[in-house]
Enzyme design. Structure first.
Site, PDB file in Angstrom:
ATOM      1  N   GLU A 497       0.807  -1.222   0.000  1.00 48.61           N
ATOM      2  CA  GLU A 497       0.000   0.000   0.000  1.00 48.61           C
ATOM      3  C   GLU A 497       0.843   1.278   0.000  1.00 48.61           C
ATOM      4  O   GLU A 497       0.286   2.380   0.023  1.00 48.61           O
ATOM      5  CB  GLU A 497      -0.954  -0.021   1.190  1.00 48.61           C
ATOM      6  CG  GLU A 497      -2.010  -1.104   1.055  1.00 48.61           C
ATOM      7  CD  GLU A 497      -2.828  -1.316   2.312  1.00 48.61           C
ATOM      8  OE1 GLU A 497      -3.952  -1.811   2.190  1.00 48.61           O
ATOM      9  OE2 GLU A 497      -2.329  -1.001   3.423  1.00 48.61           O
ATOM     10  N   LYS A 611       5.682  -1.472   1.819  1.00 46.00           N
ATOM     11  CA  LYS A 611       5.065  -1.575   3.139  1.00 46.00           C
ATOM     12  C   LYS A 611       5.058  -3.020   3.623  1.00 46.00           C
ATOM     13  O   LYS A 611       5.298  -3.300   4.793  1.00 46.00           O
ATOM     14  CB  LYS A 611       3.628  -1.036   3.078  1.00 46.00           C
ATOM     15  CG  LYS A 611       2.882  -1.105   4.401  1.00 46.00           C
ATOM     16  CD  LYS A 611       1.465  -0.555   4.259  1.00 46.00           C
ATOM     17  CE  LYS A 611       0.708  -0.623   5.572  1.00 46.00           C
ATOM     18  NZ  LYS A 611      -0.679  -0.113   5.443  1.00 46.00           N
TER      19      LYS A 611
END
Length: 786
Positions: A497, A611
């Protein structure tokens, strides 16, 4: 301070223990020591009040919207565990006086929370106090409490105020109308509240019994009814050395319960039936009700307990902690409800269901309790119309599942999130618009369930339709790229993300391709083996037309290939061209997402920083599509660039490290995953436990260290036991076989507990074996997996 080695004898590796009190650090234990049964979840806040405490009682499926501008959330229901205890005119609080001893523990084996304290008041009066609590696994609506108070220095005047507090909020948002309050026979409290938008009735009943030592007491309370609250106040004079014992039994029901959500529903009927039920339960008392619940826990553990012989006993407690929470977070009683990202232990993510449920949690039930797994997948069928509406809204066909869903299946993702450190403005949350891989994740999970269970009835009623509808979405979602001469998937967010609005995210493209190809294969299977289902779905979905479209698209979908120079699969079209930065500081941080304190999301979007697992996640889910050298190359490239700023990442890396035979690194990731909730960071779980990570811990053991997978509909076992482990024993259900698998470094032994007429083919390493009753395989003689 938290300890994990407090259990002895039959409770060894079953106890989570807190040995000191800190009024500033209450949230973690409220979450990790939470109680529940899938119908409800109760945060383990203390009976007495503290400023930093977050009380919470959540009932599965009871979503409500505060107003039309906010997504729905699980409302924080009335609090039934709060007590005010006054000892010789001083309010009991651990923030004052002297604590001589303190221990709070959760027994994972029985589901009971206990707190033992010796405390001296500011006036030098000393007391011994014990608090016990459970949420019943035998009766989904029941909460039991028991309190012991013993004066140690002299006679004491003890006042206990106990009630039902409907003033609870979700971070300030009140989801209930005022409610109706009543007290029967100066003992039984009844409180009815209704959610303001979804109009769900909640009804609470609560009552007390009292003893001084073994002598039953029938005190006359002072009864108090106020705004959104009713209370009973009791006064006693207790001699030195005598013990005042309070039992409090509570029940919670809602109009959403299957027993009451019929067309002829009436609140009066709900009230009458639940009051009658409560009176009978209250007569039984705490001990009997707790024993009935403990028996259900015993039955659960007999079926699912994984046994690890490790030089570090924390490993054994880790998996039991995960399995405890996996049960109490799961609404196994009702297929209309999904699992929230924090289970039922806190307000985090508003109780919404994400891809976490299918990819990280569902496998646990698929291989241990397929009936529950089926209900969780039925939830996605019940919300299929919401996915269809989203597809239509975005100009597509089929089903486009929302990134976050609640009861209806409509999109529930908030529009705005954390602050942008450069502008000071709230950051737009794009996941609801762009993180579309959840659609193929759901298809993947239902297919894994089908292959593991051979549940044709599920496919006929639910699974086939979901699979065809998700494939139809992707067939319309792809875009022709003349330069690539391929169908591309542009403007998405993959699992990573930190990379927003990218083109051709490898995970998304490969999984979409898998989704369509699997639908093509199942179309043929359905037509041949389920003709009535095929006929019905062909009429409903125009399958013959869609089948042609799937075939036109599937072989032309752009699948990023490993680079010839280093075998690295591009995470998306631009990831490999972005600049590198030194992320050592952020990888070593004790908190997550610290990089966003130094950079904006837009800046992070333009760096080679991830991430969480993305390409590495792909290597796990579609492991048979990639060679070992490709897996190793991508592991070596992407892991150093991954911050693991999501609790979903560590377990996936553990599994892939096992797959490439790096057992030491795999074990390191397993330990890190365990410490997300059980580690020393006392702020890590304030908003609730990390549900997906707990499912991931089980997966790391079963799919990683035990090396279990399904390939070509067959069970494969390729053990990668870490150096500290001597033995691993686990239960597994597969295609009607109920197995117990025992793995050491030298051999694999499998026992089949189910009577069958035919043997099961099992591959260990690259060799095929047949299991009927028992199987023992010496690993030294096994051909290694190709």
């Amino acid at each position: 301070m938290l300890l994990y080695d407090c259990g002895n004898k039959e409770y060894k590796n079953w106890i989570i223990c807190e040995t000191s009190f800190d009024a500033q650090l209450l949230g973690k234990c409220e979450s990790i020591m939470a109680l529940g049964n899938g119908y409800m979840g109760l945060r383990s806040s203390m009976e007495e009040n503290y400023t930093k405490q977050t009380r919470g009682l959540f009932i599965a499926g009871t979503f409500n919207k505060f107003d039309c501008y906010e997504p729905s959330e699980l409302p924080n229901a009335a609090d039934v565990v709060e007590l005010e205890i006054v000892l010789n005119n001083e309010v009991f609080s651990l923030e004052k006086g002297v604590i001589y001893s303190y221990q709070r523990s959760l027994n994972l084996k029985t589901g009971e929370l206990a707190r033992h304290i010796i405390w001296e008041s500011p006036s030098k009066d000393k007391y011994k106090l014990c608090f016990k609590r459970f949420v019943s696994l035998d009766n989904l609506h029941l909460i039991g409490m028991k309190v012991y108070i013993t004066p140690l220095t002299g006679e004491s005047c003890i006042r206990v105020t106990s009630g039902i507090n409907g003033q609870m909020t979700n971070s300030g948002v009140q989801h209930f109308h005022e409610g109706e309050k009543r007290i029967y026979d100066q003992n039984i409290m009844e409180f009815i509240q209704t959610t303001c938008q979804s109009k769900i009735d909640f009804i609470f009943h609560s009552g007390h019994t009292w003893k001084i030592d073994s002598d039953k007491q029938i005190p006359t309370p002072r009864m108090i009814i106020s705004r959104r609250k009713l209370e009973m106040m009791y006064d006693f004079m207790i001699p030195k050395g005598k013990t005042l014992i309070m039992e409090k039994i509570c029940t919670v029901h809602t109009s959403l319960d299957k027993s009451y959500c019929y067309k002829e529903y009436s609140l009066q009927d709900l009230r009458d039936k639940t009051l009658t039920e409560f009176i009978e339960l209250n007569r039984k008392g705490y001990d009997l009700l707790f024993n009935e619940s403990a028996k259900k826990w015993k039955r659960y553990w007999k079926e699912v307990d994984i046994k690890i012989e490790s030089k570090d006993s924390f490993d054994q407690l880790t998996v039991r902690f995960a399995q405890y929470h996996l049960l109490i977070m799961t609404p196994a009683h009702d297929s209309r409800f999904g699992i929230g990202a924090k289970g039922l232990t806190g307000e985090g993510y508003k109780g919404h269901t994400f891809w976490d449920s299918e990819i990280f949690i569902l496998p646990y039930f698929t291989f241990t309790n397929p009936q529950i797994a089926r209900k969780l997948l039925e939830y996605r069928y019940h919300t299929l119309n919401g996915a269809r509406k989203k597809a239509i809204k975005n100009g597509f066909e089929g089903a486009m599942y929302p990134w976050e869903s609640a009861f209806t299946g409509d999109e529930e993702t908030p529009e705005w999130g954390a602050v942008n450190i450069l502008t000071g403005e709230a950051t737009r949350i794009l996941s609801g618009l762009k993180e579309q891989h959840i659609t193929c994740d759901i298809a993947y999970a239902l297919w894994q369930y089908y292959k593991a269970t051979q549940d044709i009835d599920f496919m006929k009623k639910y699974g086939s339709e979901i699979l065809f509808e998700t494939a139809s979405f992707w067939a319309k979602r792809v875009e022709w790229d003349e330069e690539k001469k391929s169908y591309c998937i542009n403007d998405v967010i993959g699992p990573d993300e930190y990379k927003e609005q990218v083109n051709n995210n490898a995970f998304t493209n490969y999984m979409a391709h898998w989704n369509i190809q699997t639908a093509i294969n199942h179309y043929r299977e359905c037509k041949e083996k389920m003709p009535q289902t095929f006929k019905r779905l062909n009429k409903k979905l125009d399958l013959e037309r869609r089948f042609k479209l799937w075939n036109e698209v599937v072989d032309k979908i752009y699948l990023p290939q490993p680079r010839k120079t280093d075998k690295v699969i591009p995470q998306d079209d631009t990831y490999l061209s972005k600049p590198l930065i030194d992320i050592t500081k952020y990888k070593n941080a004790s908190a997550m997402q610290t990089i966003l304190q130094d950079y904006s999301r837009e800046q992070v979007n333009n760096m080679q920083v991830s991430k969480q697992a993305d390409v590495v996640m792909l290597l796990y889910l579609l492991k048979d599509k990639f060679s070992k050298d490709v897996k190793e190359a991508n592991w070596q490239y992407y892991e150093p660039k991954t911050l693991h700023d999501s609790s979903l990442s560590l377990s996936v890396h553990c599994i892939v490290a096992c797959d490439i035979n790096d057992k030491n690194t795999a074990y390191d990731f397993f330990k890190k995953a365990a410490q997300i909730d059980l580690g020393p960071n006392m702020k890590s779980s304030d908003l609730g436990i990390h549900a997906a990570s707990l499912g991931g811990i089980w997966k790391a053991i079963v799919f990683g260290f035990a090396g279990i997978s399904i390939e070509d509909d067959k069970l494969h076992i390729n053990p990668k036991i870490p150096p500290l482990w001597l033995k691993l024993k686990l239960p597994l259900k597969f295609q009607g076989y109920n197995m117990e698998i025992e793995i050491t470094r030298d051999c694999v032994q499998i026992k089949n507990k189910t009577k069958t007429d035919y043997p099961l083919e099992i591959f260990i390493g690259n060799d095929k074996y047949l299991l009927k009753e028992k199987l023992r395989v010496d690993l030294q003689g096994v051909s290694p997996q190709k």
